[in-house]
Design an enzyme around this catalytic site. Structure first.
Site: not given
Ligand SMILES: Cc1ncc(COP(=O)(O)O)c(C=O)c1O
Length: 380
Positions: A46, A98, A170, A195
């Protein structure tokens, strides 16, 4: 070093035991210690894992950061980052993040006396107006998901730093190939590696990269203490993914432009949301801070019936949440990714019943366009 050279080599040293050119998947939970208090720097998985460490080094290098910490999902990475903020402090957030980020902030972290103000960060004066005495963080997404609002990273970073707040971006939609937020003053970059970084729709993960030593120590402490780590195998998948990030992003970008141009001219499409379009009000800003526009395009069809006709009739494009993979994915933000956003917020942002989002994949773009064309023809 250029981007591709860094992507292929940073963190990817040949394995010291065997010379394997690919970092092995160190699938172990613990490490043998030579004697009491004597070990090779690895005690428990971990806390440290060589495959994860290689990925963390790789992604930090790609964003131009000193430190990287990999998590079990993008949301786990965002959650860990928000733990830099304490009860009684205030965070300003882009109002079109998101949906999962919105849910984490409003439904969970707000219960721990962290205050959030959601504003349209595309206008820096909204950020300045939202500042309070206890503001400690500005959390940005640019371009936003799904209506592609662009925030001026330099202007917002300057405004936040004037009041002593950290800026987090992000960068999932762009990847470091198309946008490097730290070059514009951003302090911390987070990604859902699920992604573009992984790129093959076969793993869920997240990363936090940053430069500040004290903040990095805290994120590392949280990573180990709360334990939402990325597994060795998933770390390996992302490490493999980033080796081709540059070539994949070039193709996502080229095909994204072609799909957007097709949609913009189509008589059944009322509006497109795509910063690469000259009709996007922030096209110049996007050009300045992004190296391209990527593969995300949203478009308005005017009604749920029209959206349903397209979503039910695509054959090549897959109806699914997520984005950034080799295959083209199409989705309905209102009922899928953004279902947890308040109705009045969705209305204001343009997340309507007729909005469709597409993540343009790496198939032949003529095939993607032909598929959208036949599906759009089904609208009555
Ligand atoms: C812009 C963005 N940030 C964060 C996330 C969250 O990521 P995760 O699904 O890997 O937890 C997403 C998921 O679609 C996203 O599109």
């Amino acid at each position: 070093m250029g981007f591709s050279t860094t992507a292929i080599h940073a963190g990817n040293e040949p394995d010291p035991t065997t010379g394997a050119v690919t970092v092995p998947i160190y699938q172990t939970s613990t490490y043998a210690q030579e004697a009491l208090g004597r070990h090779k720097g690895f005690e428990y998985a971990r806390t440290q894992n060589p495959t994860r460490a290689a990925l963390e080094q790789n992604l930090a290098a790609l964003e131009g950061a000193r430190y990287g910490f990999a998590f079990a999902s993008g949301m786990a990475a965002i959650d860990a980052t928000l733990r830099l903020v304490k009860a009684g402090e205030h965070v300003i957030v882009s109002d079109n993040t998101y949906g999962g980020t919105y849910r984490l902030f409003t439904k969970i972290l707000a219960n721990y006396n962290v205050e959030f103000t959601f504003v349209d960060t595309s206008d820096v004066s909204n950020v300045e107006a939202a500042v309070r005495e206890n503001t400690r963080m500005v959390f940005l997404e640019t371009p936003t998901n799904p209506v592609m609002i662009v925030t001026d990273l330099q202007a917002v970073s300057d405004a936040a730093h004037r009041v002593g707040a950290r800026v987090v971006c992000d960068n999932t939609f762009m990847s470091p190939y198309l946008q490097r937020p730290m070059e514009f003053g951003v302090d911390i970059v987070v990604h859902s590696t699920t992604k573009y970084l992984n790129g093959h729709s076969d793993g869920v993960g997240g990363i936090v990269v940053l430069n500040d030593e004290a903040d990095a120590e805290w994120i590392k402490f949280i990573q180990n203490s709360a334990g939402a780590i990325l597994s060795p195998f998933d770390s390996w998948l992302v490490l493999r993914g980033t080796k081709t990030l540059a070539v994949r992003m070039e193709r996502h970008d080229a095909s994204g432009r072609a799909v957007a141009a097709f949609l913009e001219e189509h008589p059944k499409v009322k509006k497109i949301y795509y910063p690469g379009s000259l009709s996007h009000r922030q096209h110049d800003l996007a050009r300045r801070q992004q190296k391209g526009f990527g593969g995300m395009v949203s478009f308005e069809l005017g009604s749920l019936e029209a959206a349903r006709a397209v979503l039910d009739n695509v054959r090549l494009c897959t109806l699914a949440e997520s984005l950034g993979g080799v295959e083209t994915l199409i989705s309905h933000p209102l009922t899928m990714t953004h279902a947890s956003v308040l109705p009045e917020t969705r209305d204001r942002l343009g997340i309507t019943e007729g909005l469709v989002r597409i993540s343009v994949g790496l198939e032949d773009v003529e095939d993607i366009i032909a598929d959208l064309d036949q599906a759009l023809d089904k609208i009555q």
